[in-house]
Design a protein around this motif. Structure first.
Motif, short mmCIF file in Angstrom:
data_model
loop_
_atom_site.label_atom_id
_atom_site.label_comp_id
_atom_site.label_asym_id
_atom_site.label_seq_id
_atom_site.Cartn_x
_atom_site.Cartn_y
_atom_site.Cartn_z
N SER A 194 97.49 65.90 43.07
CA SER A 194 97.93 67.48 43.71
C SER A 194 98.99 66.85 44.74
N VAL A 195 99.87 67.88 45.18
CA VAL A 195 100.83 67.91 46.18
C VAL A 195 100.79 69.36 46.88
N ARG A 196 100.99 68.86 48.34
CA ARG A 196 101.41 70.54 49.19
C ARG A 196 102.34 70.17 50.00
N ALA A 197 103.35 71.05 50.25
CA ALA A 197 104.12 71.00 51.18
C ALA A 197 104.19 72.16 51.86
N ASP A 198 104.42 72.05 53.07
CA ASP A 198 104.47 73.34 54.24
C ASP A 198 105.68 73.22 55.09
N ALA A 199 106.35 74.41 55.34
CA ALA A 199 107.64 74.45 55.86
C ALA A 199 107.92 75.75 56.54
N ASP A 200 108.99 75.80 57.45
CA ASP A 200 109.43 76.81 58.18
C ASP A 200 110.24 77.58 57.43
N SER A 201 110.74 77.47 56.32
CA SER A 201 111.68 78.25 55.57
C SER A 201 111.15 78.08 53.99
N PRO A 202 111.59 79.19 53.20
CA PRO A 202 111.37 78.90 51.81
C PRO A 202 112.37 77.47 51.23
N GLU A 203 113.47 77.44 51.61
CA GLU A 203 114.39 76.49 51.28
C GLU A 203 113.71 75.12 51.70
N GLU A 204 113.39 74.73 52.77
CA GLU A 204 112.68 73.57 53.24
C GLU A 204 111.59 73.36 52.44
N CYS A 205 110.75 74.10 52.24
CA CYS A 205 109.55 74.05 51.50
C CYS A 205 109.69 73.78 50.00
N LEU A 206 110.81 74.38 49.41
CA LEU A 206 110.99 73.65 48.10
C LEU A 206 111.70 72.42 48.03
N ARG A 207 112.42 71.96 49.08
CA ARG A 207 112.93 70.58 48.98
C ARG A 207 111.99 69.62 49.25
N ARG A 208 110.87 69.86 50.08
CA ARG A 208 109.66 68.93 50.25
C ARG A 208 108.92 69.00 49.05
N ALA A 209 108.58 70.02 48.41
CA ALA A 209 108.18 70.16 47.05
C ALA A 209 108.84 69.21 46.12
N ARG A 210 110.00 69.39 46.05
CA ARG A 210 110.65 68.46 44.96
C ARG A 210 110.45 66.92 45.27
N LYS A 211 110.66 66.84 46.46
CA LYS A 211 110.39 65.23 46.75
C LYS A 211 108.88 64.82 46.48
N ALA A 212 107.96 65.64 46.74
CA ALA A 212 106.46 65.18 46.57
C ALA A 212 106.26 65.08 44.87
N LEU A 213 106.97 66.35 44.20
CA LEU A 213 106.62 66.03 42.94
C LEU A 213 107.38 64.84 42.20
N LYS A 214 108.51 64.32 42.86
CA LYS A 214 109.24 63.15 42.16
C LYS A 214 108.40 61.88 42.30
N GLN A 215 107.73 61.99 43.36
CA GLN A 215 106.63 60.89 43.37
C GLN A 215 105.55 60.74 42.43
N HIS A 216 105.33 61.84 41.94
CA HIS A 216 104.40 61.87 40.72
C HIS A 216 105.19 61.81 39.28
N GLY A 217 106.44 61.48 39.28
CA GLY A 217 107.35 61.33 38.03
C GLY A 217 107.91 62.83 37.53
N LEU A 218 107.81 63.65 38.38
CA LEU A 218 108.42 65.07 38.01
C LEU A 218 109.79 65.11 38.51
N ASP A 219 110.84 64.82 37.87
CA ASP A 219 112.11 65.03 38.74
C ASP A 219 112.65 66.36 38.23
N LEU A 220 112.52 67.35 38.81
CA LEU A 220 113.05 68.48 38.49
C LEU A 220 114.54 68.70 38.59
N PRO A 221 115.23 69.25 37.30
CA PRO A 221 116.55 69.61 37.35
C PRO A 221 117.16 70.27 38.34
N GLU A 222 118.62 70.15 38.87
CA GLU A 222 119.15 70.97 39.72
C GLU A 222 119.31 72.26 39.54
#
Length: 74
Positions: A46-74
């Protein structure tokens, strides 16, 4: 990739996920992303990302997911 496309992409890969905003936090990192896989032979995650803005939250989420082998397309 916007939040809707990201959630659809994860759904196609059997990943449970949510993107949420919580005004009860009084402006302190009100945006949350959480995702998890179903454990298969002990390899669930499981991964969790918290942030002050939706954009920052999605950026952190992408980074966390990549650590689990999920490299999302742009």
């Amino acid at each position: 990739m916007d939040a809707t496309a990201m959630l659809e992409w994860l759904l196609e890969r059997n990943v449970s996920a949510l993107f949420r905003v919580d005004p009860g936090r009084e402006g302190i990192r009100p945006w949350t992303f959480h995702a998890s896989s179903e454990p298969r032979h002990g390899d669930g995650w499981s991964v969790r990302a918290d942030a002050d803005s939706p954009e920052e939250c999605l950026r952190r989420a992408r980074k966390a997911l990549k650590q689990h082998g999920l490299d999302l397309p742009e």
